[in-house]
Structure formats: C-alpha cells, structure tokens
Motif scaffolding. Sequence first.
Motif, PDB file in Angstrom:
ATOM      1  N   GLY A   1      -9.314   8.093  29.721  1.00 38.53           N
ATOM      2  CA  GLY A   1     -10.032   6.887  29.325  1.00 38.53           C
ATOM      3  C   GLY A   1      -9.425   5.597  29.817  1.00 38.53           C
ATOM      4  N   ILE A   2      -8.781   5.636  30.983  1.00 37.11           N
ATOM      5  CA  ILE A   2      -8.397   4.386  31.630  1.00 37.11           C
ATOM      6  C   ILE A   2      -9.594   3.927  32.447  1.00 37.11           C
ATOM      7  N   GLY A   3     -10.059   2.709  32.219  1.00 38.77           N
ATOM      8  CA  GLY A   3     -11.312   2.265  32.834  1.00 38.77           C
ATOM      9  C   GLY A   3     -11.194   1.882  34.292  1.00 38.77           C
ATOM     10  N   GLY A   4     -10.480   2.677  35.057  1.00 36.19           N
ATOM     11  CA  GLY A   4     -10.382   2.417  36.480  1.00 36.19           C
ATOM     12  C   GLY A   4      -9.360   1.344  36.805  1.00 36.19           C
ATOM     13  N   PRO A   5      -9.275   0.944  38.052  1.00 36.20           N
ATOM     14  CA  PRO A   5      -8.266  -0.029  38.493  1.00 36.20           C
ATOM     15  C   PRO A   5      -8.458  -1.413  37.876  1.00 36.20           C
ATOM     16  N   LYS A   6      -9.630  -1.691  37.284  1.00 33.17           N
ATOM     17  CA  LYS A   6      -9.889  -2.988  36.678  1.00 33.17           C
ATOM     18  C   LYS A   6      -9.583  -2.998  35.178  1.00 33.17           C
ATOM     19  N   MET A   7      -8.938  -1.949  34.679  1.00 35.26           N
ATOM     20  CA  MET A   7      -8.599  -1.879  33.265  1.00 35.26           C
ATOM     21  C   MET A   7      -7.891  -3.154  32.821  1.00 35.26           C
ATOM     22  N   GLU A   8      -8.328  -3.708  31.701  1.00 35.04           N
ATOM     23  CA  GLU A   8      -7.786  -4.976  31.204  1.00 35.04           C
ATOM     24  C   GLU A   8      -6.859  -4.746  30.014  1.00 35.04           C
ATOM     25  N   TRP A   9      -5.713  -5.402  30.039  1.00 32.76           N
ATOM     26  CA  TRP A   9      -4.732  -5.281  28.971  1.00 32.76           C
ATOM     27  C   TRP A   9      -4.473  -6.664  28.372  1.00 32.76           C
TER      28      TRP A   9
END
Length: 305
Positions: A104-112
């Motif tokens: 469930g990492i939303g791809g390279p655009k994952m926001e933290w």
Amino acid sequence: MAKPLAGKVALVTGGSRGAGRGIAVQLGAAGATVYVTGRTSGTQRSEMDRPETIEQTAVLVDEAGGRGIAIRVDHLVPEEVRTLVERIENEQGALHILVNDIWGIGGPKMEWNKSVWESTLDIGLHTLRLGVDTHAITSHFAIPLLIKTPGGLVVEMTDGTDEYNAKNYRVSFFYDLAKAAVNRMAFALAHELKPHQATAVSLTPGWLRSEAMLDAYKVTEANWRDATKQSPHFAISESPAFVGRAVAALAADPDVARWNGQSLSSGQLAKVYGFTDLDGSQPDCWRYVVEVQDLGKPADVTGYR
C-alpha cells in the motif's frame, strides 16, 4: 535437510521484492510450492518502477529448494485474482498458505508528513486501495480454496504491531489507516476462519532492508552497516529473510492456531521459534523502537539483536 513444508502450496502476493520476496524464498527453502504474484514482471513494471520481478523471485524459490511459479496479477482487478485462484486449484488442488503482502505504498508520489487536508486525495485513496482493497479482494477469492484443507494459514503483512500502531501516528493519514486496517483484517479473519480449522494473523517485519531501502542509503546487503553512519538506528534493521523465516516457522507449526487473530512481529517470533537473521542475530525492532529510538536515546542494539 528436512523440508517441513514439502507438499504445501503457498500464494505470496506482492512477491517481486522486499518482504514478499523474502517470504517466498523462505517458504521455498522449507519445501513449499510458491505462487509469486505482483505487477512487475519481465515485460512490465508497476508504478513503483523498480527492476525486481516476480520471475526473479520464482527463480530464487527454486534455488532455495522449493518450486516457484510467477504469475503477473493486479490484485485490484477481481477477475485477475479469480483466474489466479482457479489456476492454483486446477494445478495443485489445494492452497495451504496465503500471504497478503501488498504494502500500500502509493507509488513514487507517496506523500509523507502531510495532513489529510494537505494530501493529494487521489494519491491517498490509491494508497488505501493498494493496501486494503487488494488484501480484501485476494482473501475473497483465495480463502474458499484454502479452507478446503484443514490447517490453512493466512498471513496479513503490515507495518507495525497493533499495539504500536494504536499509540503512534505513522507519518501519513492514509498510510496510518491502511496499516491499522490490515491488522484489523487479521483479527476479523481469525473469527471467520476458526470454524474451518484455519488461522489468520497479522505480521510485521522491523526496519526492513528492502531493495529500495538499501538503494536509498546507497549500500548493499553485504555492507548495510555503512548506512548507520547516516541513520544510527538502522543498526536494528533486518533482512527480508528474517520475516520470511517467521512465516515459514508459522506455516510449519502444528499448533499455529494458538496465534489466531494476533498481531505478531518477526522479532517476537524469532524468540519463540529460534530462527535467526542472515547474520545469526535476532533483531527485536519493535521493542527497540519503543525503548530506545522513540525515547531519543543513542543508538545501541545491545540486548535487542
């Protein structure tokens, strides 16, 4: 050498890299036939755009002593998952171990480090779909085959124990929610599976030395300790093989039902089953995080690995 999982059939989703690859290989080392699924194959990559493939994992399963079968599946597409389970039933007649390891990492655009209102909604919802929907869809289609044979095991892979996640914010509203949901899935499945003599648990590795993590620190598995110069607490990290051995130990335990519905960690299970990481240690990451890292103490893994 003894092969305690000889004759057993496993499905490891999200098996192209990281924990999924480590689990698939260790199940293979114990003699299992392992179906390895994911979206990155030799001909197509997922939005993560990583080079590791499900075919490579299947080869590693073979080399470990099991049988690896790579099948490209998008676990957000119900018909693809239905077809996968039908193929397993036609080829093997049974499914004994299901490992839901799509993270469930939303791809390279994952926001933290963004609040829910600051986050890009599409990215956040995609994280939930990858981390929650994929697990539910796979369980819907795979569990009917799994419960045809008593003693089946479902492992819901997550990040953080239920106890830790209940008290700590996991750096993103959407990521936090996804990981808490997976722990709860295992709890709910445990109630549904118990009458069928099957077991469900959630399982978390510690600070995982995945391929992406090693790349981020510009190290390899051979020299990973060099990364502690940047992040001293990385000293508690573990290889994917460690959590893989945790799953293999659970799958080989004739009394695995004692864990039904529980939230487990690789470090916790190492103490029970006696397995080690590749370096012979037993890193207990989640105890270390609570007792050392989160308290702001200097990095010192004495007594924790």
